[in-house]
Scaffold this motif. Structure first.
Motif, PDB file in Angstrom:
ATOM      1  N   THR A  83       0.850  -1.186   0.000  1.00 46.91           N
ATOM      2  CA  THR A  83       0.000   0.000   0.000  1.00 46.91           C
ATOM      3  C   THR A  83       0.886   1.236   0.000  1.00 46.91           C
ATOM      4  OG1 THR A  83      -1.615  -1.189   1.355  1.00 46.91           O
ATOM      5  CG2 THR A  83      -1.902   1.184   1.138  1.00 46.91           C
ATOM      6  N   VAL A  84       0.702   2.110  -0.988  1.00 47.03           N
ATOM      7  CA  VAL A  84       1.438   3.378  -1.029  1.00 47.03           C
ATOM      8  C   VAL A  84       0.424   4.514  -1.068  1.00 47.03           C
ATOM      9  CG1 VAL A  84       3.466   2.412  -2.160  1.00 47.03           C
ATOM     10  CG2 VAL A  84       1.589   3.269  -3.559  1.00 47.03           C
ATOM     11  N   MET A  85       0.838   5.673  -0.586  1.00 48.94           N
ATOM     12  CA  MET A  85      -0.051   6.829  -0.562  1.00 48.94           C
ATOM     13  C   MET A  85       0.309   7.786  -1.689  1.00 48.94           C
ATOM     14  SD  MET A  85      -2.101   6.102   1.851  1.00 48.94           S
ATOM     15  CE  MET A  85      -2.989   7.665   1.941  1.00 48.94           C
ATOM     16  N   GLU A  86      -0.680   8.144  -2.476  1.00 48.93           N
ATOM     17  CA  GLU A  86      -0.516   9.132  -3.533  1.00 48.93           C
ATOM     18  C   GLU A  86      -1.607  10.186  -3.387  1.00 48.93           C
ATOM     19  OE1 GLU A  86      -0.422   7.488  -7.420  1.00 48.93           O
ATOM     20  OE2 GLU A  86       1.450   6.377  -7.127  1.00 48.93           O
ATOM     21  N   LYS A  87      -1.184  11.396  -3.060  1.00 53.68           N
ATOM     22  CA  LYS A  87      -2.142  12.492  -2.875  1.00 53.68           C
ATOM     23  C   LYS A  87      -3.244  12.098  -1.896  1.00 53.68           C
ATOM     24  CE  LYS A  87      -1.303  14.367  -7.488  1.00 53.68           C
ATOM     25  NZ  LYS A  87      -1.888  14.730  -8.802  1.00 53.68           N
ATOM     26  N   ASN A  88      -2.815  11.521  -0.766  1.00 55.58           N
ATOM     27  CA  ASN A  88      -3.712  11.129   0.321  1.00 55.58           C
ATOM     28  C   ASN A  88      -4.642   9.974  -0.040  1.00 55.58           C
ATOM     29  OD1 ASN A  88      -2.717  13.192   2.013  1.00 55.58           O
ATOM     30  ND2 ASN A  88      -4.081  14.683   1.041  1.00 55.58           N
ATOM     31  N   ASP A  89      -4.429   9.344  -1.198  1.00 54.05           N
ATOM     32  CA  ASP A  89      -5.209   8.167  -1.576  1.00 54.05           C
ATOM     33  C   ASP A  89      -4.341   6.921  -1.478  1.00 54.05           C
ATOM     34  OD1 ASP A  89      -7.553   9.549  -2.143  1.00 54.05           O
ATOM     35  OD2 ASP A  89      -6.884  10.023  -4.184  1.00 54.05           O
ATOM     36  N   ALA A  90      -4.933   5.843  -0.978  1.00 45.87           N
ATOM     37  CA  ALA A  90      -4.205   4.577  -0.879  1.00 45.87           C
ATOM     38  C   ALA A  90      -4.177   3.893  -2.239  1.00 45.87           C
ATOM     39  CB  ALA A  90      -4.868   3.674   0.158  1.00 45.87           C
ATOM     40  N   VAL A  91      -3.004   3.512  -2.679  1.00 49.32           N
ATOM     41  CA  VAL A  91      -2.834   2.822  -3.949  1.00 49.32           C
ATOM     42  C   VAL A  91      -2.217   1.456  -3.664  1.00 49.32           C
ATOM     43  CG1 VAL A  91      -1.704   2.839  -6.207  1.00 49.32           C
ATOM     44  CG2 VAL A  91      -2.520   4.978  -5.200  1.00 49.32           C
ATOM     45  N   TYR A  92      -2.801   0.425  -4.249  1.00 46.09           N
ATOM     46  CA  TYR A  92      -2.316  -0.931  -4.015  1.00 46.09           C
ATOM     47  C   TYR A  92      -1.508  -1.425  -5.212  1.00 46.09           C
ATOM     48  CZ  TYR A  92      -5.747  -0.810  -0.265  1.00 46.09           C
ATOM     49  OH  TYR A  92      -6.457  -0.459   0.851  1.00 46.09           O
ATOM     50  N   VAL A  93      -0.414  -2.103  -4.922  1.00 50.15           N
ATOM     51  CA  VAL A  93       0.429  -2.690  -5.957  1.00 50.15           C
ATOM     52  C   VAL A  93       0.797  -4.108  -5.516  1.00 50.15           C
ATOM     53  CG1 VAL A  93       2.561  -2.496  -7.294  1.00 50.15           C
ATOM     54  CG2 VAL A  93       1.416  -0.421  -6.482  1.00 50.15           C
ATOM     55  N   ILE A  94       0.751  -5.038  -6.441  1.00 43.18           N
ATOM     56  CA  ILE A  94       1.161  -6.417  -6.159  1.00 43.18           C
ATOM     57  C   ILE A  94       2.582  -6.612  -6.677  1.00 43.18           C
ATOM     58  CG2 ILE A  94       0.730  -8.858  -6.667  1.00 43.18           C
ATOM     59  CD1 ILE A  94      -2.246  -8.196  -6.793  1.00 43.18           C
ATOM     60  N   LEU A  95       3.448  -7.095  -5.804  1.00 44.60           N
ATOM     61  CA  LEU A  95       4.856  -7.262  -6.134  1.00 44.60           C
ATOM     62  C   LEU A  95       5.247  -8.735  -6.044  1.00 44.60           C
ATOM     63  CD1 LEU A  95       6.268  -4.334  -3.941  1.00 44.60           C
ATOM     64  CD2 LEU A  95       5.585  -4.236  -6.352  1.00 44.60           C
ATOM     65  N   GLY A  96       5.946  -9.208  -7.054  1.00 41.51           N
ATOM     66  CA  GLY A  96       6.408 -10.588  -7.052  1.00 41.51           C
ATOM     67  C   GLY A  96       7.888 -10.661  -7.338  1.00 41.51           C
ATOM     68  N   ILE A  97       8.564 -11.613  -6.713  1.00 43.08           N
ATOM     69  CA  ILE A  97       9.980 -11.855  -7.001  1.00 43.08           C
ATOM     70  C   ILE A  97      10.157 -13.302  -7.438  1.00 43.08           C
ATOM     71  CG2 ILE A  97      12.297 -12.088  -6.007  1.00 43.08           C
ATOM     72  CD1 ILE A  97      11.817  -9.701  -4.287  1.00 43.08           C
ATOM     73  N   GLU A  98      10.882 -13.470  -8.525  1.00 42.37           N
ATOM     74  CA  GLU A  98      11.274 -14.798  -8.980  1.00 42.37           C
ATOM     75  C   GLU A  98      12.787 -14.909  -8.820  1.00 42.37           C
ATOM     76  OE1 GLU A  98       9.180 -17.292  -9.952  1.00 42.37           O
ATOM     77  OE2 GLU A  98       7.693 -15.856  -9.224  1.00 42.37           O
ATOM     78  N   ASN A  99      13.240 -15.874  -8.022  1.00 45.39           N
ATOM     79  CA  ASN A  99      14.678 -16.072  -7.866  1.00 45.39           C
ATOM     80  C   ASN A  99      15.156 -17.117  -8.871  1.00 45.39           C
ATOM     81  OD1 ASN A  99      13.147 -17.848  -5.758  1.00 45.39           O
ATOM     82  ND2 ASN A  99      15.059 -18.949  -6.146  1.00 45.39           N
ATOM     83  N   GLN A 100      16.325 -16.875  -9.433  1.00 46.26           N
ATOM     84  CA  GLN A 100      16.910 -17.790 -10.402  1.00 46.26           C
ATOM     85  C   GLN A 100      18.363 -18.064 -10.033  1.00 46.26           C
ATOM     86  OE1 GLN A 100      13.638 -18.613 -12.372  1.00 46.26           O
ATOM     87  NE2 GLN A 100      15.569 -19.371 -13.205  1.00 46.26           N
ATOM     88  N   SER A 101      18.706 -19.331  -9.887  1.00 43.76           N
ATOM     89  CA  SER A 101      20.108 -19.696  -9.661  1.00 43.76           C
ATOM     90  C   SER A 101      20.778 -20.056 -10.981  1.00 43.76           C
ATOM     91  CB  SER A 101      20.209 -20.868  -8.676  1.00 43.76           C
ATOM     92  OG  SER A 101      19.428 -21.969  -9.104  1.00 43.76           O
ATOM     93  N   HIS A 102      19.963 -20.247 -12.031  1.00 46.62           N
ATOM     94  CA  HIS A 102      20.467 -20.503 -13.378  1.00 46.62           C
ATOM     95  C   HIS A 102      19.716 -19.597 -14.351  1.00 46.62           C
ATOM     96  CE1 HIS A 102      22.627 -24.041 -11.936  1.00 46.62           C
ATOM     97  NE2 HIS A 102      21.522 -24.395 -11.307  1.00 46.62           N
ATOM     98  N   VAL A 103      20.301 -19.332 -15.492  1.00 44.58           N
ATOM     99  CA  VAL A 103      19.651 -18.491 -16.498  1.00 44.58           C
ATOM    100  C   VAL A 103      18.418 -19.212 -17.035  1.00 44.58           C
ATOM    101  CG1 VAL A 103      19.905 -17.353 -18.733  1.00 44.58           C
ATOM    102  CG2 VAL A 103      21.852 -17.447 -17.159  1.00 44.58           C
ATOM    103  N   HIS A 104      17.310 -18.514 -17.071  1.00 44.98           N
ATOM    104  CA  HIS A 104      16.064 -19.053 -17.637  1.00 44.98           C
ATOM    105  C   HIS A 104      15.868 -18.371 -18.985  1.00 44.98           C
ATOM    106  CE1 HIS A 104      11.977 -20.270 -18.237  1.00 44.98           C
ATOM    107  NE2 HIS A 104      11.858 -20.797 -17.023  1.00 44.98           N
ATOM    108  N   TYR A 105      15.950 -19.149 -20.053  1.00 45.54           N
ATOM    109  CA  TYR A 105      15.941 -18.568 -21.393  1.00 45.54           C
ATOM    110  C   TYR A 105      14.539 -18.244 -21.904  1.00 45.54           C
ATOM    111  CZ  TYR A 105      20.889 -19.601 -21.441  1.00 45.54           C
ATOM    112  OH  TYR A 105      22.230 -19.616 -21.127  1.00 45.54           O
ATOM    113  N   ALA A 106      13.535 -18.516 -21.102  1.00 52.00           N
ATOM    114  CA  ALA A 106      12.164 -18.131 -21.470  1.00 52.00           C
ATOM    115  C   ALA A 106      11.532 -17.346 -20.324  1.00 52.00           C
ATOM    116  CB  ALA A 106      11.325 -19.364 -21.808  1.00 52.00           C
ATOM    117  N   MET A 107      12.352 -16.544 -19.630  1.00 52.34           N
ATOM    118  CA  MET A 107      11.882 -15.820 -18.439  1.00 52.34           C
ATOM    119  C   MET A 107      10.777 -14.838 -18.778  1.00 52.34           C
ATOM    120  SD  MET A 107      12.869 -16.195 -15.280  1.00 52.34           S
ATOM    121  CE  MET A 107      11.650 -15.778 -14.024  1.00 52.34           C
TER     122      MET A 107
END
Length: 326
Positions: free
Chosen positions: A70-94
């Motif tokens: 949740t972040v605030m922009e001009k006193n309004d709450a804005v929602y963002v979904i964040l994802g992380i993909e970890n890679q120990s090897h190169v994924h050629y179709a990432m």
């Protein structure tokens, strides 16, 4: 799931590390996102696809880590979904992998909205957008999504924990064999957001504020043992590291850093002697390889090469094959 994937998946789920990664991506390292603003989401991505015969097929994928912010922009709450993909090897179709994950998340948002409207309708408490006549439009009825509904943005970040350079495609266009300038403008591209330590400068890595900084630095110089020894000796960030982080570094880089399992933190000074010995052995190995190359060029006998290097016939043949492939 391999051991490398397991340890990195557990690592990036930590809210402080997660926030640190996205502060680097969005704000150049400025501490804008705080760990307390992140909330864990179910990382199982599920969607249902219907064919022309209305047969349903369930598609399910598993993200490494997913949170909403949740972040605030001009006193309004804005929602963002964040994802992380970890890679120990190169994924050629990432790009395709991330595109599928993100599309499934958007489809899931639309589905949840549709389900909510159906529930409201069944209870007589509908709040869907109406057209000018006060009725739900045919488009809204068919899609279950009204004019006023909004999607929550989804941002996926790839953190590459490999020691080699990332040589895979970074967007969908790079995966195509088509370069037709009349066609490509009509094909949506999809690029990946990537953190890859091997290609980052120390100045860039220093923008991280958790021990993700030390992890990335260690991976970056894992093949330069002398540089690594100097870094650990002079960089305060390496003086005391979480023991679980040291274990992860051993797993990712095949290092043999010493640590005390009974303590939460480990002094990296314990690892100096081990790294020095590795650096010494690497220097000896490099010198022997150069000697073999020169002796082969001078057509020295195999017995003489074995005598000077102490290597077996098999090892010399292996090195000779590598040298000829250069």
């Amino acid at each position: 799931m391999g051991q490398k994937d397991t340890v990195t998946k557990d690592y990036i789920r930590n809210a402080e590390v997660f926030a640190d990664a996205f502060n680097y991506l969005f704000y150049g390292g400025e501490k804008v996102i705080i760990p307390e603003s992140l909330h864990e989401l179910d990382s199982t991505a599920t969607t249902i696809i219907h064919d022309d015969s209305l047969n349903a097929e369930l598609i399910q994928r598993y993200r490494d880590s997913l949170k909403y912010m949740t972040v605030m922009e001009k006193n309004d709450a804005v929602y963002v979904i964040l994802g992380i993909e970890n890679q120990s090897h190169v994924h050629y179709a990432m790009s395709v992998k991330n595109m599928l994950y993100d599309a499934m998340e958007y489809a899931n948002q639309v589905r949840k909205t549709s389900v909510r409207y159906r529930k409201e309708k069944s209870t007589g408490n509908t709040k869907s957008e109406k057209n000018n006549s006060g009725k739900t439009s045919s488009g809204e009825f068919l899609t279950g999504f009204s004019r006023s509904d909004e999607l929550i943005p989804v941002v996926t970040l790839v953190i590459y924990f490999g020691t080699e350079a990332w040589d895979g495609p970074r967007n969908l266009y790079e995966m195509f064999g088509v370069e037709n300038k009349k066609i490509l403008p009509f094909v949506p591209d999809y690029r990946i957001n990537l953190i890859a330590p091997e290609e980052m400068s120390e100045q860039e890595i220093n923008r991280f504020h958790t021990d993700l900084r030390e992890v990335l630095l260690y991976i970056k110089y894992s093949k330069e043992k002398e540089k690594l020894v100097d870094l650990i000796q002079t960089d305060d960030g390496f003086q005391n590291m979480k023991t679980e982080t040291v274990v992860m570094l051993n797993t990712l880089t095949n290092s043999k850093l010493k640590f005390n399992e009974e303590k939460e933190e480990t002094s990296m000074c314990l690892a100096i002697d081990e790294l020095r010995e590795e650096a010494k052995q690497e220097g000896i190995e490099f010198g022997r390889r150069e000697l073999i190359e020169k002796m082969l060029m001078n057509h020295e006998t195999m017995d003489k090469i074995k005598e000077y290097t102490g290597y077996t016939q098999e090892k010399i043949d292996e090195i000779a094959k590598e040298l000829s492939a250069r």
